[in-house]
Scaffold this active site. Structure first.
Site, PDB file in Angstrom:
ATOM      1  CE  LYS A 231      -4.388   0.763   0.001  1.00 14.21           C
ATOM      2  NZ  LYS A 231      -5.425  -0.045  -0.406  1.00 14.21           N
TER       3      LYS A 231
HETATM    4  P1  NAD Z   1     -12.958   7.584  -3.155  1.00  9.57           P
HETATM    5  O1  NAD Z   1     -11.881   8.671  -2.635  1.00  9.57           O
HETATM    6  O2  NAD Z   1     -13.421   7.274  -4.148  1.00  9.57           O
HETATM    7  O3  NAD Z   1     -14.379   7.766  -2.159  1.00  9.57           O
HETATM    8  C1  NAD Z   1     -14.093   7.658  -0.755  1.00  9.57           C
HETATM    9  C2  NAD Z   1     -15.481   8.309  -0.215  1.00  9.57           C
HETATM   10  O4  NAD Z   1     -15.640   8.210   1.304  1.00  9.57           O
HETATM   11  C3  NAD Z   1     -15.964  10.161  -0.613  1.00  9.57           C
HETATM   12  O5  NAD Z   1     -17.202   9.956  -0.884  1.00  9.57           O
HETATM   13  C4  NAD Z   1     -15.700  10.363   0.840  1.00  9.57           C
HETATM   14  O6  NAD Z   1     -16.430  11.827   0.877  1.00  9.57           O
HETATM   15  C5  NAD Z   1     -16.024   9.486   1.634  1.00  9.57           C
HETATM   16  N1  NAD Z   1     -15.591   9.498   3.240  1.00  9.57           N
HETATM   17  C6  NAD Z   1     -13.833   9.584   3.126  1.00  9.57           C
HETATM   18  N2  NAD Z   1     -14.028   9.560   4.657  1.00  9.57           N
HETATM   19  C7  NAD Z   1     -15.293   9.555   5.280  1.00  9.57           C
HETATM   20  C8  NAD Z   1     -15.701   9.623   6.437  1.00  9.57           C
HETATM   21  N3  NAD Z   1     -14.897   9.759   7.804  1.00  9.57           N
HETATM   22  N4  NAD Z   1     -17.196   9.617   6.706  1.00  9.57           N
HETATM   23  C9  NAD Z   1     -18.011   9.450   5.599  1.00  9.57           C
HETATM   24  N5  NAD Z   1     -17.679   9.361   4.247  1.00  9.57           N
HETATM   25  C10 NAD Z   1     -16.104   9.622   4.210  1.00  9.57           C
HETATM   26  O7  NAD Z   1     -12.203   6.041  -2.430  1.00  9.57           O
HETATM   27  P2  NAD Z   1     -12.739   4.772  -2.683  1.00  9.57           P
HETATM   28  O8  NAD Z   1     -11.659   4.245  -3.709  1.00  9.57           O
HETATM   29  O9  NAD Z   1     -14.194   4.656  -3.145  1.00  9.57           O
HETATM   30  O10 NAD Z   1     -12.322   3.930  -1.630  1.00  9.57           O
HETATM   31  C11 NAD Z   1     -13.145   3.772  -0.344  1.00  9.57           C
HETATM   32  C12 NAD Z   1     -12.737   2.529   0.406  1.00  9.57           C
HETATM   33  O11 NAD Z   1     -13.054   1.470  -0.440  1.00  9.57           O
HETATM   34  C13 NAD Z   1     -11.394   2.578   1.367  1.00  9.57           C
HETATM   35  O12 NAD Z   1     -11.314   2.147   2.463  1.00  9.57           O
HETATM   36  C14 NAD Z   1     -10.703   1.832   0.038  1.00  9.57           C
HETATM   37  O13 NAD Z   1      -9.285   1.410   0.625  1.00  9.57           O
HETATM   38  C15 NAD Z   1     -11.613   0.647  -0.372  1.00  9.57           C
HETATM   39  N6  NAD Z   1     -11.460   0.220  -1.647  1.00  9.57           N
HETATM   40  C16 NAD Z   1     -11.410   0.685  -2.650  1.00  9.57           C
HETATM   41  C17 NAD Z   1     -11.079  -0.011  -3.754  1.00  9.57           C
HETATM   42  C18 NAD Z   1     -11.009   0.728  -5.284  1.00  9.57           C
HETATM   43  O14 NAD Z   1     -11.076  -0.078  -6.303  1.00  9.57           O
HETATM   44  N7  NAD Z   1     -11.357   1.982  -5.273  1.00  9.57           N
HETATM   45  C19 NAD Z   1     -10.869  -1.234  -3.897  1.00  9.57           C
HETATM   46  C20 NAD Z   1     -10.902  -1.880  -2.521  1.00  9.57           C
HETATM   47  C21 NAD Z   1     -11.115  -1.294  -1.613  1.00  9.57           C
END
Ligand code: NAD
Length: 419
Positions: A109
Protein backbone atom coordinates in the site's frame (compact mmCIF):
# COMPACT_ATOMS: atom_id res chain seq x y z
CA UNK A 1 -8.05 2.51 26.64
CA UNK A 2 -7.55 -0.79 24.80
CA UNK A 3 -10.68 -0.13 22.76
CA UNK A 4 -9.59 3.36 21.79
CA UNK A 5 -6.16 2.21 20.67
CA UNK A 6 -7.60 -0.44 18.38
CA UNK A 7 -10.24 1.93 17.02
CA UNK A 8 -7.72 4.62 16.23
CA UNK A 9 -4.72 2.59 15.08
CA UNK A 10 -5.50 0.41 12.05
CA UNK A 11 -2.17 -1.43 12.33
CA UNK A 12 -2.94 -2.54 15.90
CA UNK A 13 -6.32 -3.66 14.60
CA UNK A 14 -4.74 -5.61 11.72
CA UNK A 15 -2.25 -7.31 14.05
CA UNK A 16 -5.02 -8.21 16.50
CA UNK A 17 -7.00 -9.84 13.68
CA UNK A 18 -3.85 -11.63 12.49
CA UNK A 19 -3.10 -12.98 16.00
CA UNK A 20 -6.64 -14.37 16.36
CA UNK A 21 -6.31 -16.33 13.11
CA UNK A 22 -2.70 -17.41 13.80
CA UNK A 23 -3.79 -18.73 17.19
CA UNK A 24 -6.62 -20.75 15.68
CA UNK A 25 -4.21 -22.13 13.04
CA UNK A 26 -1.62 -23.03 15.71
CA UNK A 27 0.96 -21.13 13.66
CA UNK A 28 4.49 -21.28 15.14
CA UNK A 29 5.85 -18.13 16.80
CA UNK A 30 8.67 -18.01 14.20
CA UNK A 31 6.17 -17.93 11.35
CA UNK A 32 4.04 -15.35 13.15
CA UNK A 33 7.06 -13.08 13.42
CA UNK A 34 7.69 -13.33 9.69
CA UNK A 35 4.05 -12.58 8.78
CA UNK A 36 3.28 -9.94 11.41
CA UNK A 37 5.72 -7.33 10.11
CA UNK A 38 5.88 -5.68 6.70
CA UNK A 39 8.86 -6.80 4.62
CA UNK A 40 9.71 -3.26 3.58
CA UNK A 41 8.65 0.27 4.63
CA UNK A 42 9.78 3.21 2.51
CA UNK A 43 9.23 6.80 3.72
CA UNK A 44 9.93 9.62 1.27
CA UNK A 45 10.01 13.38 1.87
CA UNK A 46 9.94 15.31 -1.36
CA UNK A 47 9.48 18.89 -2.59
CA UNK A 48 6.71 20.00 -4.95
CA UNK A 49 6.36 23.40 -6.59
CA UNK A 50 2.89 24.87 -5.87
CA UNK A 51 1.05 27.13 -8.32
CA UNK A 52 1.95 30.11 -6.13
CA UNK A 53 5.65 29.45 -6.75
CA UNK A 54 6.16 28.25 -3.15
CA UNK A 55 7.88 24.91 -2.62
CA UNK A 56 6.19 22.56 -0.18
CA UNK A 57 7.70 19.33 1.13
CA UNK A 58 5.35 16.33 1.33
CA UNK A 59 5.74 12.97 3.08
CA UNK A 60 4.75 9.72 1.38
CA UNK A 61 5.02 6.01 2.05
CA UNK A 62 5.15 2.71 0.20
CA UNK A 63 4.93 -0.43 2.31
CA UNK A 64 5.32 -4.00 1.02
CA UNK A 65 3.99 -6.47 3.54
CA UNK A 66 4.71 -9.87 2.01
CA UNK A 67 5.74 -11.05 -1.48
CA UNK A 68 5.97 -14.81 -1.06
CA UNK A 69 2.94 -15.48 -3.29
CA UNK A 70 3.92 -12.98 -6.01
CA UNK A 71 4.71 -9.31 -6.66
CA UNK A 72 3.37 -6.78 -4.18
CA UNK A 73 0.05 -5.16 -5.11
CA UNK A 74 -1.93 -2.38 -3.49
CA UNK A 75 -3.44 1.05 -3.87
CA UNK A 76 -2.15 4.55 -3.21
CA UNK A 77 -4.22 6.97 -1.14
CA UNK A 78 -3.92 10.71 -0.71
CA UNK A 79 -5.23 12.42 2.40
CA UNK A 80 -4.37 14.76 5.27
CA UNK A 81 -4.71 11.93 7.85
CA UNK A 82 -2.55 9.29 6.12
CA UNK A 83 -0.11 7.66 8.58
CA UNK A 84 2.58 5.01 8.26
CA UNK A 85 0.61 2.69 10.57
CA UNK A 86 -2.48 3.03 8.38
CA UNK A 87 -0.44 2.17 5.27
CA UNK A 88 1.14 -0.81 7.09
CA UNK A 89 -2.29 -2.13 8.05
CA UNK A 90 -3.62 -1.70 4.52
CA UNK A 91 -0.55 -3.48 3.09
CA UNK A 92 -1.09 -6.44 5.43
CA UNK A 93 -4.79 -6.63 4.49
CA UNK A 94 -3.74 -6.65 0.81
CA UNK A 95 -1.57 -9.73 1.42
CA UNK A 96 -4.51 -11.59 2.95
CA UNK A 97 -6.95 -10.27 0.30
CA UNK A 98 -4.89 -11.57 -2.63
CA UNK A 99 -4.52 -14.92 -0.88
CA UNK A 100 -8.21 -15.27 -0.04
CA UNK A 101 -9.24 -14.88 -3.69
CA UNK A 102 -6.23 -16.90 -4.85
CA UNK A 103 -4.55 -14.36 -7.12
CA UNK A 104 -0.73 -14.47 -7.35
CA UNK A 105 0.18 -11.25 -5.56
CA UNK A 106 1.56 -10.19 -2.22
CA UNK A 107 0.36 -7.09 -0.36
CA UNK A 108 1.45 -3.47 -0.52
CA UNK A 109 0.00 0.00 0.00
CA UNK A 110 1.09 3.58 -0.49
CA UNK A 111 0.01 6.98 0.70
CA UNK A 112 0.89 10.65 0.62
CA UNK A 113 0.00 13.13 3.37
CA UNK A 114 -1.68 15.96 1.48
CA UNK A 115 -5.07 17.59 1.14
CA UNK A 116 -6.07 16.92 -2.48
CA UNK A 117 -9.25 19.03 -2.12
CA UNK A 118 -7.04 22.09 -1.54
CA UNK A 119 -4.72 21.38 -4.49
CA UNK A 120 -5.08 22.24 -8.18
CA UNK A 121 -4.92 19.47 -10.84
CA UNK A 122 -1.47 20.76 -11.88
CA UNK A 123 -0.19 20.56 -8.28
CA UNK A 124 -1.60 17.03 -7.93
CA UNK A 125 0.13 16.02 -11.15
CA UNK A 126 3.50 17.37 -9.96
CA UNK A 127 3.03 15.71 -6.56
CA UNK A 128 2.14 12.38 -8.20
CA UNK A 129 5.07 12.47 -10.64
CA UNK A 130 7.59 13.31 -7.91
CA UNK A 131 6.16 10.71 -5.48
CA UNK A 132 6.32 8.10 -8.27
CA UNK A 133 9.95 8.99 -8.91
CA UNK A 134 10.75 8.69 -5.20
CA UNK A 135 9.14 5.24 -4.87
CA UNK A 136 10.36 4.01 -8.28
CA UNK A 137 13.20 2.24 -6.45
CA UNK A 138 10.65 -0.29 -5.14
CA UNK A 139 7.77 -0.36 -7.66
CA UNK A 140 7.78 -2.11 -11.06
CA UNK A 141 5.68 -4.48 -13.18
CA UNK A 142 7.36 -7.52 -11.60
CA UNK A 143 7.96 -6.20 -8.09
CA UNK A 144 5.19 -3.92 -6.85
CA UNK A 145 2.17 -2.67 -8.80
CA UNK A 146 0.15 0.29 -7.39
CA UNK A 147 -3.57 1.01 -8.01
CA UNK A 148 -6.15 3.67 -7.05
CA UNK A 149 -7.47 4.10 -3.53
CA UNK A 150 -9.03 6.96 -1.55
CA UNK A 151 -8.59 10.28 -3.41
CA UNK A 152 -6.67 8.78 -6.33
CA UNK A 153 -8.22 7.77 -9.66
CA UNK A 154 -7.44 6.64 -13.20
CA UNK A 155 -5.88 10.02 -14.07
CA UNK A 156 -3.43 9.68 -11.16
CA UNK A 157 -2.63 6.13 -12.36
CA UNK A 158 -1.96 7.51 -15.87
CA UNK A 159 0.57 9.99 -14.42
CA UNK A 160 2.26 7.18 -12.48
CA UNK A 161 2.47 4.99 -15.60
CA UNK A 162 3.81 7.88 -17.67
CA UNK A 163 6.42 8.94 -15.10
CA UNK A 164 7.72 5.40 -14.61
CA UNK A 165 7.79 4.84 -18.39
CA UNK A 166 9.68 8.10 -19.00
CA UNK A 167 12.44 6.93 -16.67
CA UNK A 168 12.71 3.55 -18.41
CA UNK A 169 12.56 5.03 -21.91
CA UNK A 170 9.56 3.03 -23.14
CA UNK A 171 5.92 2.41 -22.11
CA UNK A 172 5.37 0.02 -19.21
CA UNK A 173 1.60 -0.14 -18.68
CA UNK A 174 1.84 -3.13 -16.27
CA UNK A 175 3.53 -0.99 -13.59
CA UNK A 176 0.15 0.23 -12.34
CA UNK A 177 -3.52 -0.82 -12.64
CA UNK A 178 -6.75 1.17 -12.65
CA UNK A 179 -5.50 3.10 -15.68
CA UNK A 180 -7.69 4.68 -18.36
CA UNK A 181 -8.64 2.24 -21.16
CA UNK A 182 -6.66 4.26 -23.72
CA UNK A 183 -3.32 3.35 -22.11
CA UNK A 184 -3.84 -0.30 -21.17
CA UNK A 185 -6.55 -0.12 -18.54
CA UNK A 186 -9.04 -2.97 -18.29
CA UNK A 187 -12.71 -3.10 -19.12
CA UNK A 188 -14.65 -3.49 -15.88
CA UNK A 189 -11.93 -2.16 -13.55
CA UNK A 190 -13.83 0.98 -12.59
CA UNK A 191 -16.87 -0.99 -11.39
CA UNK A 192 -14.89 -4.01 -10.16
CA UNK A 193 -14.83 -3.34 -6.42
CA UNK A 194 -18.56 -2.66 -6.24
CA UNK A 195 -19.33 -5.56 -8.61
CA UNK A 196 -17.43 -7.90 -6.30
CA UNK A 197 -19.34 -6.52 -3.30
CA UNK A 198 -22.60 -7.29 -5.12
CA UNK A 199 -21.53 -10.86 -5.99
CA UNK A 200 -20.64 -11.78 -2.40
CA UNK A 201 -23.69 -9.99 -0.97
CA UNK A 202 -25.90 -12.10 -3.27
CA UNK A 203 -24.30 -15.21 -1.77
CA UNK A 204 -24.70 -13.99 1.81
CA UNK A 205 -28.35 -13.05 1.18
CA UNK A 206 -29.01 -16.53 -0.20
CA UNK A 207 -27.69 -18.05 3.03
CA UNK A 208 -30.35 -16.22 5.06
CA UNK A 209 -33.09 -16.46 2.42
CA UNK A 210 -33.18 -12.71 1.99
CA UNK A 211 -34.23 -11.56 -1.49
CA UNK A 212 -32.11 -8.67 -2.76
CA UNK A 213 -35.07 -7.27 -4.67
CA UNK A 214 -36.66 -4.76 -2.32
CA UNK A 215 -33.87 -4.97 0.29
CA UNK A 216 -33.01 -1.64 1.93
CA UNK A 217 -29.37 -0.61 1.58
CA UNK A 218 -27.39 2.09 3.38
CA UNK A 219 -23.94 3.18 2.15
CA UNK A 220 -21.24 5.20 3.90
CA UNK A 221 -18.95 6.92 1.38
CA UNK A 222 -19.91 8.00 -2.13
CA UNK A 223 -16.71 7.59 -4.14
CA UNK A 224 -15.49 4.83 -6.43
CA UNK A 225 -16.62 1.99 -4.16
CA UNK A 226 -19.75 3.56 -2.62
CA UNK A 227 -21.37 5.39 -5.54
CA UNK A 228 -20.92 2.48 -7.93
CA UNK A 229 -22.25 0.03 -5.31
CA UNK A 230 -25.31 2.29 -5.02
CA UNK A 231 -25.89 2.08 -8.78
CA UNK A 232 -25.36 -1.71 -8.98
CA UNK A 233 -27.51 -2.55 -5.94
CA UNK A 234 -30.22 -0.22 -7.27
CA UNK A 235 -30.12 -2.07 -10.62
CA UNK A 236 -30.47 -5.31 -8.66
CA UNK A 237 -33.80 -4.07 -7.30
CA UNK A 238 -32.59 -2.86 -3.89
CA UNK A 239 -33.73 0.41 -2.35
CA UNK A 240 -30.82 2.73 -1.52
CA UNK A 241 -32.24 4.42 1.59
CA UNK A 242 -29.19 6.33 2.87
CA UNK A 243 -25.77 7.49 1.65
CA UNK A 244 -23.10 9.82 3.01
CA UNK A 245 -19.77 11.45 2.31
CA UNK A 246 -17.37 13.41 4.52
CA UNK A 247 -19.80 16.35 4.81
CA UNK A 248 -22.90 14.46 5.93
CA UNK A 249 -25.58 11.96 5.00
CA UNK A 250 -29.02 11.82 3.38
CA UNK A 251 -31.91 9.45 4.10
CA UNK A 252 -35.15 8.59 2.35
CA UNK A 253 -36.92 5.41 3.34
CA UNK A 254 -38.69 5.26 -0.05
CA UNK A 255 -35.31 5.10 -1.79
CA UNK A 256 -32.86 7.50 -3.45
CA UNK A 257 -31.98 7.58 -7.15
CA UNK A 258 -28.19 6.84 -7.12
CA UNK A 259 -27.51 8.51 -10.49
CA UNK A 260 -29.31 11.69 -9.45
CA UNK A 261 -27.38 11.70 -6.14
CA UNK A 262 -24.10 11.29 -8.06
CA UNK A 263 -24.94 14.18 -10.40
CA UNK A 264 -25.82 16.29 -7.34
CA UNK A 265 -22.47 15.39 -5.71
CA UNK A 266 -20.56 16.18 -8.90
CA UNK A 267 -22.27 19.58 -9.18
CA UNK A 268 -22.33 20.56 -5.50
CA UNK A 269 -19.32 18.69 -4.08
CA UNK A 270 -21.38 16.60 -1.65
CA UNK A 271 -24.46 14.40 -1.36
CA UNK A 272 -25.91 16.73 1.28
CA UNK A 273 -28.83 19.01 0.40
CA UNK A 274 -30.06 16.45 -2.14
CA UNK A 275 -33.74 17.28 -2.70
CA UNK A 276 -36.42 14.92 -1.33
CA UNK A 277 -34.15 13.47 1.35
CA UNK A 278 -33.73 14.01 5.05
CA UNK A 279 -30.33 15.31 6.18
CA UNK A 280 -28.60 12.97 8.67
CA UNK A 281 -25.16 12.92 10.26
CA UNK A 282 -22.27 10.96 8.68
CA UNK A 283 -22.41 8.30 11.40
CA UNK A 284 -26.23 7.95 11.20
CA UNK A 285 -26.09 6.05 7.92
CA UNK A 286 -24.50 3.17 9.83
CA UNK A 287 -27.51 2.95 12.13
CA UNK A 288 -30.56 3.68 9.94
CA UNK A 289 -33.12 0.88 9.45
CA UNK A 290 -31.81 -1.25 6.54
CA UNK A 291 -31.12 -4.84 5.52
CA UNK A 292 -27.66 -4.31 4.03
CA UNK A 293 -25.05 -1.87 5.24
CA UNK A 294 -22.09 -1.05 2.99
CA UNK A 295 -19.29 0.89 4.70
CA UNK A 296 -17.39 2.31 1.70
CA UNK A 297 -15.34 5.14 3.19
CA UNK A 298 -12.65 4.53 5.76
CA UNK A 299 -11.31 2.52 8.72
CA UNK A 300 -12.62 2.13 12.25
CA UNK A 301 -16.18 3.42 11.76
CA UNK A 302 -18.02 0.47 13.33
CA UNK A 303 -16.85 0.33 16.93
CA UNK A 304 -17.98 -0.95 20.32
CA UNK A 305 -19.83 2.36 20.67
CA UNK A 306 -22.21 1.97 17.71
CA UNK A 307 -22.14 -1.71 16.57
CA UNK A 308 -25.04 -2.52 18.91
CA UNK A 309 -27.21 -0.04 17.01
CA UNK A 310 -26.50 -1.47 13.53
CA UNK A 311 -29.83 -2.74 12.17
CA UNK A 312 -28.60 -4.40 8.97
CA UNK A 313 -28.56 -8.20 8.69
CA UNK A 314 -25.61 -8.09 6.30
CA UNK A 315 -22.61 -5.75 6.52
CA UNK A 316 -20.62 -5.87 3.27
CA UNK A 317 -17.27 -4.16 3.80
CA UNK A 318 -16.42 -2.27 0.63
CA UNK A 319 -14.00 -0.17 2.70
CA UNK A 320 -10.85 -1.61 4.22
CA UNK A 321 -10.86 -2.01 7.99
CA UNK A 322 -14.23 -0.38 8.79
CA UNK A 323 -14.99 -2.69 11.73
CA UNK A 324 -12.95 -2.89 14.95
CA UNK A 325 -12.43 -6.29 16.63
CA UNK A 326 -14.81 -5.24 19.47
CA UNK A 327 -17.52 -4.35 16.96
CA UNK A 328 -16.95 -7.70 15.21
CA UNK A 329 -17.84 -9.53 18.43
CA UNK A 330 -20.99 -7.47 18.96
CA UNK A 331 -22.16 -8.03 15.39
CA UNK A 332 -21.39 -11.77 15.51
CA UNK A 333 -23.41 -12.10 18.73
CA UNK A 334 -26.35 -10.39 17.00
CA UNK A 335 -26.14 -12.83 14.05
CA UNK A 336 -25.23 -10.03 11.66
CA UNK A 337 -23.29 -11.45 8.72
CA UNK A 338 -20.15 -9.35 8.23
CA UNK A 339 -18.58 -10.06 4.84
CA UNK A 340 -15.04 -8.98 5.68
CA UNK A 341 -13.12 -6.42 3.63
CA UNK A 342 -10.47 -8.87 2.43
CA UNK A 343 -13.26 -10.85 0.76
CA UNK A 344 -15.98 -8.29 0.09
CA UNK A 345 -13.88 -5.68 -1.72
CA UNK A 346 -11.46 -8.12 -3.42
CA UNK A 347 -13.17 -7.54 -6.78
CA UNK A 348 -11.00 -4.45 -7.24
CA UNK A 349 -7.68 -6.23 -6.94
CA UNK A 350 -8.99 -9.22 -8.91
CA UNK A 351 -9.76 -7.09 -11.97
CA UNK A 352 -6.47 -5.27 -11.36
CA UNK A 353 -4.86 -8.69 -11.70
CA UNK A 354 -6.74 -9.17 -15.00
CA UNK A 355 -5.49 -5.74 -16.11
CA UNK A 356 -1.89 -6.65 -15.26
CA UNK A 357 -2.13 -9.96 -17.13
CA UNK A 358 -3.64 -8.20 -20.19
CA UNK A 359 -0.89 -5.53 -20.11
CA UNK A 360 1.89 -8.13 -19.90
CA UNK A 361 0.39 -10.02 -22.86
CA UNK A 362 -0.73 -6.90 -24.76
CA UNK A 363 -3.94 -8.81 -25.39
CA UNK A 364 -7.23 -7.42 -24.13
CA UNK A 365 -10.45 -9.09 -23.07
CA UNK A 366 -14.08 -7.95 -23.32
CA UNK A 367 -16.13 -6.82 -20.36
CA UNK A 368 -18.38 -9.91 -20.37
CA UNK A 369 -15.40 -12.22 -20.06
CA UNK A 370 -14.01 -10.12 -17.23
CA UNK A 371 -17.28 -10.01 -15.30
CA UNK A 372 -17.76 -13.77 -15.71
CA UNK A 373 -14.21 -14.54 -14.51
CA UNK A 374 -14.66 -12.15 -11.57
CA UNK A 375 -17.93 -13.80 -10.55
CA UNK A 376 -16.34 -17.26 -10.56
CA UNK A 377 -13.48 -16.07 -8.33
CA UNK A 378 -15.69 -14.12 -5.89
CA UNK A 379 -18.24 -16.94 -5.53
CA UNK A 380 -15.55 -19.55 -5.03
CA UNK A 381 -13.83 -17.45 -2.35
CA UNK A 382 -17.13 -16.73 -0.62
CA UNK A 383 -18.04 -20.44 -0.46
CA UNK A 384 -14.64 -21.42 0.89
CA UNK A 385 -14.78 -18.76 3.61
CA UNK A 386 -18.41 -19.48 4.53
CA UNK A 387 -17.63 -23.21 4.80
CA UNK A 388 -14.69 -22.49 7.09
CA UNK A 389 -16.83 -20.17 9.24
CA UNK A 390 -19.42 -22.95 9.63
CA UNK A 391 -16.73 -25.51 10.41
CA UNK A 392 -15.14 -23.37 13.14
CA UNK A 393 -18.37 -21.68 14.32
CA UNK A 394 -16.67 -18.34 13.87
CA UNK A 395 -17.31 -15.11 12.02
CA UNK A 396 -16.35 -14.75 8.37
CA UNK A 397 -13.42 -12.42 9.14
CA UNK A 398 -11.67 -15.00 11.25
CA UNK A 399 -12.45 -17.67 8.65
CA UNK A 400 -11.15 -15.49 5.78
CA UNK A 401 -8.00 -14.62 7.71
CA UNK A 402 -7.38 -18.29 8.51
CA UNK A 403 -7.82 -19.20 4.87
CA UNK A 404 -5.47 -16.43 3.70
CA UNK A 405 -2.82 -16.72 6.40
CA UNK A 406 -2.47 -20.48 5.99
CA UNK A 407 -1.93 -20.02 2.26
CA UNK A 408 0.73 -17.30 2.77
CA UNK A 409 2.37 -19.35 5.53
CA UNK A 410 2.49 -22.36 3.20
CA UNK A 411 4.13 -20.29 0.45
CA UNK A 412 6.66 -18.95 2.97
CA UNK A 413 7.37 -22.43 4.28
CA UNK A 414 7.78 -24.08 0.89
CA UNK A 415 10.05 -21.32 -0.46
CA UNK A 416 12.25 -21.64 2.60
CA UNK A 417 14.24 -18.97 4.36
CA UNK A 418 17.03 -17.43 2.25
CA UNK A 419 20.00 -18.03 2.43
P1 NAD B 1 -12.89 7.52 -2.99
O1 NAD B 1 -11.91 8.57 -2.67
O2 NAD B 1 -13.34 7.33 -4.40
O3 NAD B 1 -14.22 7.75 -2.10
C1 NAD B 1 -14.23 7.82 -0.71
C2 NAD B 1 -15.59 8.32 -0.25
O4 NAD B 1 -15.68 8.20 1.17
C3 NAD B 1 -15.86 9.78 -0.57
O5 NAD B 1 -17.22 9.94 -0.93
C4 NAD B 1 -15.59 10.50 0.76
O6 NAD B 1 -16.35 11.69 0.88
C5 NAD B 1 -16.06 9.45 1.73
N1 NAD B 1 -15.44 9.54 3.05
C6 NAD B 1 -14.13 9.60 3.35
N2 NAD B 1 -13.97 9.64 4.69
C7 NAD B 1 -15.21 9.59 5.22
C8 NAD B 1 -15.72 9.58 6.53
N3 NAD B 1 -14.91 9.64 7.58
N4 NAD B 1 -17.06 9.50 6.69
C9 NAD B 1 -17.89 9.43 5.63
N5 NAD B 1 -17.47 9.43 4.37
C10 NAD B 1 -16.16 9.53 4.17
O7 NAD B 1 -12.31 6.15 -2.40
P2 NAD B 1 -12.70 4.66 -2.79
O8 NAD B 1 -11.73 4.20 -3.81
O9 NAD B 1 -14.15 4.56 -3.05
O10 NAD B 1 -12.33 3.91 -1.44
C11 NAD B 1 -13.24 3.82 -0.36
C12 NAD B 1 -12.88 2.63 0.50
O11 NAD B 1 -12.92 1.45 -0.32
C13 NAD B 1 -11.47 2.67 1.09
O12 NAD B 1 -11.46 2.03 2.34
C14 NAD B 1 -10.66 1.86 0.10
O13 NAD B 1 -9.47 1.33 0.67
C15 NAD B 1 -11.67 0.79 -0.24
N6 NAD B 1 -11.39 0.07 -1.48
C16 NAD B 1 -11.36 0.73 -2.68
C17 NAD B 1 -11.06 0.01 -3.84
C18 NAD B 1 -11.06 0.66 -5.19
O14 NAD B 1 -10.92 -0.06 -6.18
N7 NAD B 1 -11.23 1.95 -5.31
C19 NAD B 1 -10.79 -1.36 -3.77
C20 NAD B 1 -10.86 -1.99 -2.54
C21 NAD B 1 -11.15 -1.26 -1.41
Amino acid sequence: MHEEVTALNPYHMAVQQFEAAAEKLHLSEDMREVLRQPKRELTVNFPVRLDSGRIKTFTGYRVQHNVNRGPAKGGIRYGPDVTLDEVKALAMWMTWKCAVVGIPFGGAKGGVICDPKQMSPAELERLTRRYTTEISIVIGPHSDIPAPDVNTNSQVMAWIMDTYSMHEGFSIPAVVTGKPLSIGGSEGRNDATATGVLFVTRQAAKRIDMPLRGAHVSIQGYGNAGAIAARLFHNEGCKIVAVSDTRGGIYNESGLDPSAVLRHKQERGSVIDFPRAQRVRVQDVLEVPCDILIPAATEGVLTAANAGRVQARIVAEAANGPTTPEADKILFDKDTIVIPDILANAGGVTVSYFEWVQDLQSFFWGVDEITKKLEVIMNRAFSAVAEKADQYHCDMRLAANMQAISSVAEATQVRGIYP
